[in-house]
Design a protein around this motif. Sequence first.
Motif, PDB file in Angstrom:
ATOM      1  N   ASP A 233      31.815 -15.096 -56.347  1.00  0.00           N
ATOM      2  CA  ASP A 233      31.224 -13.755 -56.326  1.00  0.00           C
ATOM      3  C   ASP A 233      30.336 -13.551 -55.105  1.00  0.00           C
ATOM      4  OD1 ASP A 233      30.892 -11.186 -57.381  1.00  0.00           O
ATOM      5  OD2 ASP A 233      29.016 -11.730 -58.378  1.00  0.00           O
ATOM      6  N   ILE A 234      30.709 -14.169 -53.985  1.00  0.00           N
ATOM      7  CA  ILE A 234      29.915 -14.077 -52.750  1.00  0.00           C
ATOM      8  C   ILE A 234      30.155 -12.730 -52.064  1.00  0.00           C
ATOM      9  CG2 ILE A 234      29.569 -15.042 -50.453  1.00  0.00           C
ATOM     10  CD1 ILE A 234      30.393 -17.757 -51.619  1.00  0.00           C
ATOM     11  N   ASP A 235      29.065 -12.023 -51.775  1.00  0.00           N
ATOM     12  CA  ASP A 235      29.169 -10.789 -50.996  1.00  0.00           C
ATOM     13  C   ASP A 235      28.343 -10.847 -49.714  1.00  0.00           C
ATOM     14  OD1 ASP A 235      26.627 -10.644 -51.971  1.00  0.00           O
ATOM     15  OD2 ASP A 235      26.814  -8.658 -52.876  1.00  0.00           O
ATOM     16  N   ASN A 236      27.685 -11.991 -49.500  1.00  0.00           N
ATOM     17  CA  ASN A 236      26.864 -12.173 -48.298  1.00  0.00           C
ATOM     18  C   ASN A 236      26.975 -13.632 -47.856  1.00  0.00           C
ATOM     19  OD1 ASN A 236      24.795 -12.468 -46.374  1.00  0.00           O
ATOM     20  ND2 ASN A 236      23.531 -10.900 -47.358  1.00  0.00           N
ATOM     21  N   LEU A 237      27.431 -13.858 -46.647  1.00  0.00           N
ATOM     22  CA  LEU A 237      27.627 -15.221 -46.155  1.00  0.00           C
ATOM     23  C   LEU A 237      26.331 -15.900 -45.725  1.00  0.00           C
ATOM     24  CD1 LEU A 237      30.937 -14.674 -44.173  1.00  0.00           C
ATOM     25  CD2 LEU A 237      30.644 -16.034 -46.247  1.00  0.00           C
ATOM     26  N   GLY A 238      25.249 -15.170 -45.724  1.00  0.00           N
ATOM     27  CA  GLY A 238      23.925 -15.754 -45.515  1.00  0.00           C
ATOM     28  C   GLY A 238      23.822 -16.698 -44.325  1.00  0.00           C
ATOM     29  N   CYS A 239      23.434 -17.943 -44.605  1.00  0.00           N
ATOM     30  CA  CYS A 239      23.159 -18.924 -43.544  1.00  0.00           C
ATOM     31  C   CYS A 239      24.348 -19.836 -43.257  1.00  0.00           C
ATOM     32  CB  CYS A 239      21.948 -19.771 -43.921  1.00  0.00           C
ATOM     33  SG  CYS A 239      22.167 -20.751 -45.421  1.00  0.00           S
ATOM     34  N   ILE A 240      25.561 -19.393 -43.573  1.00  0.00           N
ATOM     35  CA  ILE A 240      26.720 -20.263 -43.374  1.00  0.00           C
ATOM     36  C   ILE A 240      26.910 -20.628 -41.902  1.00  0.00           C
ATOM     37  CG2 ILE A 240      28.472 -18.469 -43.010  1.00  0.00           C
ATOM     38  CD1 ILE A 240      30.276 -20.162 -44.918  1.00  0.00           C
ATOM     39  N   GLY A 241      26.377 -19.811 -41.009  1.00  0.00           N
ATOM     40  CA  GLY A 241      26.482 -20.086 -39.575  1.00  0.00           C
ATOM     41  C   GLY A 241      25.728 -21.323 -39.142  1.00  0.00           C
ATOM     42  N   ASP A 242      24.859 -21.859 -40.023  1.00  0.00           N
ATOM     43  CA  ASP A 242      24.119 -23.085 -39.696  1.00  0.00           C
ATOM     44  C   ASP A 242      24.998 -24.327 -39.786  1.00  0.00           C
ATOM     45  OD1 ASP A 242      21.872 -21.563 -39.333  1.00  0.00           O
ATOM     46  OD2 ASP A 242      21.029 -21.972 -41.322  1.00  0.00           O
ATOM     47  N   CYS A 243      26.184 -24.190 -40.385  1.00  0.00           N
ATOM     48  CA  CYS A 243      27.128 -25.329 -40.482  1.00  0.00           C
ATOM     49  C   CYS A 243      27.920 -25.415 -39.181  1.00  0.00           C
ATOM     50  CB  CYS A 243      28.057 -25.156 -41.673  1.00  0.00           C
ATOM     51  SG  CYS A 243      27.235 -24.978 -43.257  1.00  0.00           S
TER      52      CYS A 243
END
Length: 263
Positions: free
Chosen positions: A52-62
Amino acid sequence: MMDQQASQDSTTRTREKTDLLTGTCVTKQILKTRSGEFDIESIHSLHLREMDIDNLGCIGDCTYLERLDISRNDLVNLRPLTPLKQLSYLNISANRITDIDPLKELVNLQKLNASGNLIGSSDSLQSLSSLDSFSSLILHDAVTDLNNPICLNASYKANVMAILPRLTTLDGERVTGKGSELYQLCKKLDAMLEDEAKESPPARTAAEESWVSKDFWQLKAPGKTEETGWEVEKQFQDILKSCRDLELDASRSLTNEPEKSTI
């Protein structure tokens, strides 16, 4: 007492409505839990399917992420993916994505599954043409029956190939590269046989019924309309002959049979 209960019920309903309107935002804790890694920069493969993800948030830190599955969520914005320069495989199927322009920043992207989204124009794929390693795209998945509006266009595949000529695989089918010529050859032969079947008159009785038309085995001189089909059939026969020769060589090697000279 009743007023207090009514107030609690109202608060509960408000929270339930808020939960329905609010999806999941990717946090560092989610990244660590799903990957099993304490340091998110050590994550190389990540599965965030059906969360149910609607915001990828801090995924760019990976920053060292190579494979990512974020399918079957409620995503619209792919901009948070742009820092993932090492990403080679991405599954964004079954979301609500219309714009894939941010993916042009993923310089090492090779494979993309974007089936089951809202991509409506071949022009929206232009951003992928700048990716040197990009070779595999899925917009229509026949297995899961996930589609995009772009796939409803009769010339959809031709349009995609015109924009992305370096593709080797489209929707799971070989379109260029090793194996593609045989695949296209078989498709042409299938089309020829279908046309032959349509032109053949129906059998009048069960005794006269035949699985080919009466003139099927008659040799015909290739005319303008038959020249391509004749050439395709000859190529196919050459391929079959090569396969038989390889099978014979393999059989001789296994049995240590000395090769006989042929004239």
